[in-house]
Design a protein around this motif. Structure first.
Motif, PDB file in Angstrom:
ATOM      1  N   LYS A   1       0.799  -1.223   0.000  1.00 53.86           N
ATOM      2  CA  LYS A   1       0.000   0.000   0.000  1.00 53.86           C
ATOM      3  C   LYS A   1       0.830   1.270   0.000  1.00 53.86           C
ATOM      4  CE  LYS A   1      -4.027  -1.951   2.380  1.00 53.86           C
ATOM      5  NZ  LYS A   1      -4.944  -1.796   3.541  1.00 53.86           N
ATOM      6  N   LEU A   2       2.011   1.230   0.627  1.00 57.60           N
ATOM      7  CA  LEU A   2       2.744   2.476   0.855  1.00 57.60           C
ATOM      8  C   LEU A   2       4.066   2.592   0.103  1.00 57.60           C
ATOM      9  CD1 LEU A   2       2.166   2.892   4.712  1.00 57.60           C
ATOM     10  CD2 LEU A   2       0.748   3.681   2.809  1.00 57.60           C
ATOM     11  N   ALA A   3       4.684   1.470  -0.218  1.00 54.32           N
ATOM     12  CA  ALA A   3       5.980   1.543  -0.889  1.00 54.32           C
ATOM     13  C   ALA A   3       5.820   1.979  -2.347  1.00 54.32           C
ATOM     14  CB  ALA A   3       6.680   0.181  -0.832  1.00 54.32           C
ATOM     15  N   PRO A   4       6.798   2.714  -2.886  1.00 52.55           N
ATOM     16  CA  PRO A   4       6.709   3.122  -4.299  1.00 52.55           C
ATOM     17  C   PRO A   4       6.536   1.939  -5.248  1.00 52.55           C
ATOM     18  CG  PRO A   4       8.441   4.343  -3.176  1.00 52.55           C
ATOM     19  CD  PRO A   4       7.971   3.294  -2.209  1.00 52.55           C
ATOM     20  N   ALA A   5       7.139   0.816  -4.929  1.00 53.21           N
ATOM     21  CA  ALA A   5       7.036  -0.385  -5.767  1.00 53.21           C
ATOM     22  C   ALA A   5       5.989  -1.350  -5.228  1.00 53.21           C
ATOM     23  CB  ALA A   5       8.395  -1.064  -5.866  1.00 53.21           C
ATOM     24  N   GLY A   6       4.911  -0.814  -4.648  1.00 53.58           N
ATOM     25  CA  GLY A   6       3.911  -1.657  -4.017  1.00 53.58           C
ATOM     26  C   GLY A   6       3.266  -2.647  -4.970  1.00 53.58           C
ATOM     27  N   ARG A   7       2.974  -2.224  -6.192  1.00 52.01           N
ATOM     28  CA  ARG A   7       2.359  -3.147  -7.159  1.00 52.01           C
ATOM     29  C   ARG A   7       3.314  -4.289  -7.500  1.00 52.01           C
ATOM     30  NH1 ARG A   7       0.266   1.829  -8.722  1.00 52.01           N
ATOM     31  NH2 ARG A   7      -2.012   1.894  -8.870  1.00 52.01           N
ATOM     32  N   LEU A   8       4.590  -3.984  -7.578  1.00 50.81           N
ATOM     33  CA  LEU A   8       5.582  -5.027  -7.846  1.00 50.81           C
ATOM     34  C   LEU A   8       5.653  -6.001  -6.675  1.00 50.81           C
ATOM     35  CD1 LEU A   8       7.799  -6.170  -9.656  1.00 50.81           C
ATOM     36  CD2 LEU A   8       9.418  -4.594  -8.558  1.00 50.81           C
ATOM     37  N   VAL A   9       5.530  -5.485  -5.452  1.00 51.18           N
ATOM     38  CA  VAL A   9       5.512  -6.350  -4.276  1.00 51.18           C
ATOM     39  C   VAL A   9       4.323  -7.309  -4.344  1.00 51.18           C
ATOM     40  CG1 VAL A   9       5.210  -6.412  -1.764  1.00 51.18           C
ATOM     41  CG2 VAL A   9       6.719  -4.703  -2.797  1.00 51.18           C
ATOM     42  N   ALA A  10       3.149  -6.779  -4.728  1.00 54.42           N
ATOM     43  CA  ALA A  10       1.950  -7.619  -4.816  1.00 54.42           C
ATOM     44  C   ALA A  10       2.143  -8.736  -5.829  1.00 54.42           C
ATOM     45  CB  ALA A  10       0.746  -6.764  -5.190  1.00 54.42           C
ATOM     46  N   ARG A  11       2.717  -8.420  -6.959  1.00 53.88           N
ATOM     47  CA  ARG A  11       2.935  -9.438  -7.987  1.00 53.88           C
ATOM     48  C   ARG A  11       3.988 -10.448  -7.555  1.00 53.88           C
ATOM     49  NH1 ARG A  11       0.921  -5.130 -10.495  1.00 53.88           N
ATOM     50  NH2 ARG A  11      -0.286  -5.390 -12.417  1.00 53.88           N
ATOM     51  N   ALA A  12       5.025  -9.970  -6.881  1.00 50.96           N
ATOM     52  CA  ALA A  12       6.065 -10.881  -6.407  1.00 50.96           C
ATOM     53  C   ALA A  12       5.495 -11.868  -5.393  1.00 50.96           C
ATOM     54  CB  ALA A  12       7.221 -10.091  -5.794  1.00 50.96           C
ATOM     55  N   VAL A  13       4.616 -11.377  -4.500  1.00 52.67           N
ATOM     56  CA  VAL A  13       3.982 -12.257  -3.532  1.00 52.67           C
ATOM     57  C   VAL A  13       3.086 -13.271  -4.228  1.00 52.67           C
ATOM     58  CG1 VAL A  13       2.336 -12.351  -1.610  1.00 52.67           C
ATOM     59  CG2 VAL A  13       4.112 -10.596  -1.650  1.00 52.67           C
ATOM     60  N   GLY A  14       2.397 -12.832  -5.285  1.00 54.12           N
ATOM     61  CA  GLY A  14       1.563 -13.751  -6.045  1.00 54.12           C
ATOM     62  C   GLY A  14       2.372 -14.867  -6.677  1.00 54.12           C
ATOM     63  N   VAL A  15       3.482 -14.510  -7.292  1.00 50.51           N
ATOM     64  CA  VAL A  15       4.348 -15.517  -7.910  1.00 50.51           C
ATOM     65  C   VAL A  15       4.915 -16.461  -6.851  1.00 50.51           C
ATOM     66  CG1 VAL A  15       6.497 -15.864  -9.196  1.00 50.51           C
ATOM     67  CG2 VAL A  15       4.900 -14.064  -9.888  1.00 50.51           C
ATOM     68  N   ALA A  16       5.309 -15.884  -5.708  1.00 53.56           N
ATOM     69  CA  ALA A  16       5.859 -16.713  -4.636  1.00 53.56           C
ATOM     70  C   ALA A  16       4.806 -17.679  -4.094  1.00 53.56           C
ATOM     71  CB  ALA A  16       6.386 -15.820  -3.510  1.00 53.56           C
ATOM     72  N   SER A  17       3.556 -17.230  -3.987  1.00 54.44           N
ATOM     73  CA  SER A  17       2.491 -18.110  -3.488  1.00 54.44           C
ATOM     74  C   SER A  17       2.246 -19.270  -4.447  1.00 54.44           C
ATOM     75  CB  SER A  17       1.209 -17.306  -3.288  1.00 54.44           C
ATOM     76  OG  SER A  17       1.362 -16.357  -2.257  1.00 54.44           O
ATOM     77  N   ILE A  18       2.262 -18.972  -5.737  1.00 58.04           N
ATOM     78  CA  ILE A  18       2.079 -20.042  -6.723  1.00 58.04           C
ATOM     79  C   ILE A  18       3.241 -21.031  -6.650  1.00 58.04           C
ATOM     80  CG2 ILE A  18       1.966 -20.523  -9.193  1.00 58.04           C
ATOM     81  CD1 ILE A  18       0.472 -17.840  -9.497  1.00 58.04           C
ATOM     82  N   ALA A  19       4.441 -20.510  -6.442  1.00 57.46           N
ATOM     83  CA  ALA A  19       5.596 -21.400  -6.295  1.00 57.46           C
ATOM     84  C   ALA A  19       5.445 -22.277  -5.046  1.00 57.46           C
ATOM     85  CB  ALA A  19       6.880 -20.576  -6.217  1.00 57.46           C
ATOM     86  N   LEU A  20       4.916 -21.700  -3.962  1.00 62.74           N
ATOM     87  CA  LEU A  20       4.694 -22.487  -2.750  1.00 62.74           C
ATOM     88  C   LEU A  20       3.648 -23.572  -2.972  1.00 62.74           C
ATOM     89  CD1 LEU A  20       4.712 -19.713   0.009  1.00 62.74           C
ATOM     90  CD2 LEU A  20       6.404 -21.539  -0.307  1.00 62.74           C
ATOM     91  N   ALA A  21       2.670 -23.292  -3.848  1.00 59.55           N
ATOM     92  CA  ALA A  21       1.646 -24.294  -4.151  1.00 59.55           C
ATOM     93  C   ALA A  21       2.261 -25.551  -4.756  1.00 59.55           C
ATOM     94  CB  ALA A  21       0.596 -23.709  -5.105  1.00 59.55           C
ATOM     95  N   VAL A  22       3.349 -25.381  -5.455  1.00 62.26           N
ATOM     96  CA  VAL A  22       4.063 -26.525  -6.035  1.00 62.26           C
ATOM     97  C   VAL A  22       5.034 -27.119  -5.021  1.00 62.26           C
ATOM     98  CG1 VAL A  22       5.605 -27.268  -7.877  1.00 62.26           C
ATOM     99  CG2 VAL A  22       3.828 -25.559  -8.355  1.00 62.26           C
ATOM    100  N   ALA A  23       5.766 -26.248  -4.337  1.00 63.17           N
ATOM    101  CA  ALA A  23       6.821 -26.717  -3.441  1.00 63.17           C
ATOM    102  C   ALA A  23       6.274 -27.456  -2.232  1.00 63.17           C
ATOM    103  CB  ALA A  23       7.662 -25.527  -2.981  1.00 63.17           C
ATOM    104  N   VAL A  24       5.040 -27.140  -1.814  1.00 61.74           N
ATOM    105  CA  VAL A  24       4.512 -27.761  -0.601  1.00 61.74           C
ATOM    106  C   VAL A  24       4.335 -29.270  -0.750  1.00 61.74           C
ATOM    107  CG1 VAL A  24       2.030 -27.516  -1.126  1.00 61.74           C
ATOM    108  CG2 VAL A  24       2.818 -27.392   1.251  1.00 61.74           C
ATOM    109  N   PHE A  25       4.226 -29.773  -1.982  1.00 61.38           N
ATOM    110  CA  PHE A  25       4.131 -31.225  -2.177  1.00 61.38           C
ATOM    111  C   PHE A  25       5.436 -31.916  -1.812  1.00 61.38           C
ATOM    112  CE2 PHE A  25       0.626 -29.843  -4.969  1.00 61.38           C
ATOM    113  CZ  PHE A  25      -0.372 -30.696  -4.525  1.00 61.38           C
TER     114      PHE A  25
END
Length: 252
Positions: free
Chosen positions: A211-235
């Motif tokens: 919400k507050l960082a200048p690169a906030g949208r990039l942070v949101a996308r990075a978290v999204g990619v990381a979550s998808i990666a966790l969906a695979v790695a958790v197996f």
């Protein structure tokens, strides 16, 4: 309208009050739950007690990132500012308290999933990570995040609200956008452990950065990619989701 986050430098008292409220909520969470373990996803609480804990938890995590918006809204108020800002904040938190109802139902369901065979719990954890990650990359996430980062247009809308309900309507409206922006991050807590203190701290930092960082949208996308990666790695590493793959025991 600017593209960056609002800072609300002047009349920062409302922002300070929200930060104090967040600090009180964090203090309660740490002292009450910081050294404990929950044996179920609902922490063994009934619906009413769960909603109280949920509201305090969301206050701790959400209010710091909401403080600049509150400071900006306070600049549109000329009389009884403190009292009206309390109404704004209460309405904002009521939105999150209401979200605690489906959160409780989800916690009950996921608590049962944690008692299933390990493979089933891992599959549920993968689904949680995937849903959260995909939503982080959607236009709806971008829209809600944009309103949280640059709410000037919303301030003009709030100024047009008539009557004494203005502050309640404004707080609830902004809370709805905040909920639309942050629910996938709260969903991750079901995988990490609903009252996992370290997960709460990390996700609160992520929410504030979005919400507050200048690169906030990039942070949101990075978290999204990381979550998808966790969906695979958790197996391969089920311990990545201790709230769903550790027999229902959620470490604090």
């Amino acid at each position: 309208m600017t593209d960056g986050p609002v800072t609300g430098r002047r009349r920062a008292c409302p922002a300070g009050l929200l930060l104090v409220a967040a600090a009180i909520a964090w203090s309660w969470v740490v002292t009450r739950w910081g050294g404990m373990q929950a044996t179920t996803a609902t922490m063994g609480l009934g619906l009413t007690a769960f909603l109280v804990v949920w509201t305090l938890m969301t206050a701790a995590m959400m209010l710091p990132s909401t403080a600049p918006v509150a400071a900006l809204y306070a600049r549109t108020i000329t009389v009884r500012r403190s009292r009206r800002m309390v109404a704004f904040t209460v309405a904002y938190l009521l939105v999150w308290a209401t979200a605690g109802l489906p959160a409780y139902a989800l916690a009950v369901g996921l608590g049962r999933a944690a008692t299933l065979p390990a493979a089933a719990g891992t599959a549920v954890a993968a689904a949680v990570f995937a849903v959260s990650g995909v939503y982080q990359l959607t236009p709806l996430k971008d829209r809600c995040l944009a309103r949280c980062r640059s709410p000037i247009g919303l301030m003009l809308r709030y100024a047009s609200y008539p009557g004494p309900s203005r502050d309640l309507r404004a707080g609830a409206h902004h809370g709805a956008f905040c909920l639309g922006c942050c629910w996938p991050l709260m969903l991750l807590l079901t995988a990490f452990g609903l009252m996992n203190l370290w997960a709460m701290v990390v996700l609160a930092v992520v929410i504030t950065a979005e919400k507050l960082a200048p690169a906030g949208r990039l942070v949101a996308r990075a978290v999204g990619v990381a979550s998808i990666a966790l969906a695979v790695a958790v197996f391969w590493v089920p311990a990545l989701a201790p709230g769903l793959t550790d027999g229902g025991v959620i470490g604090m």
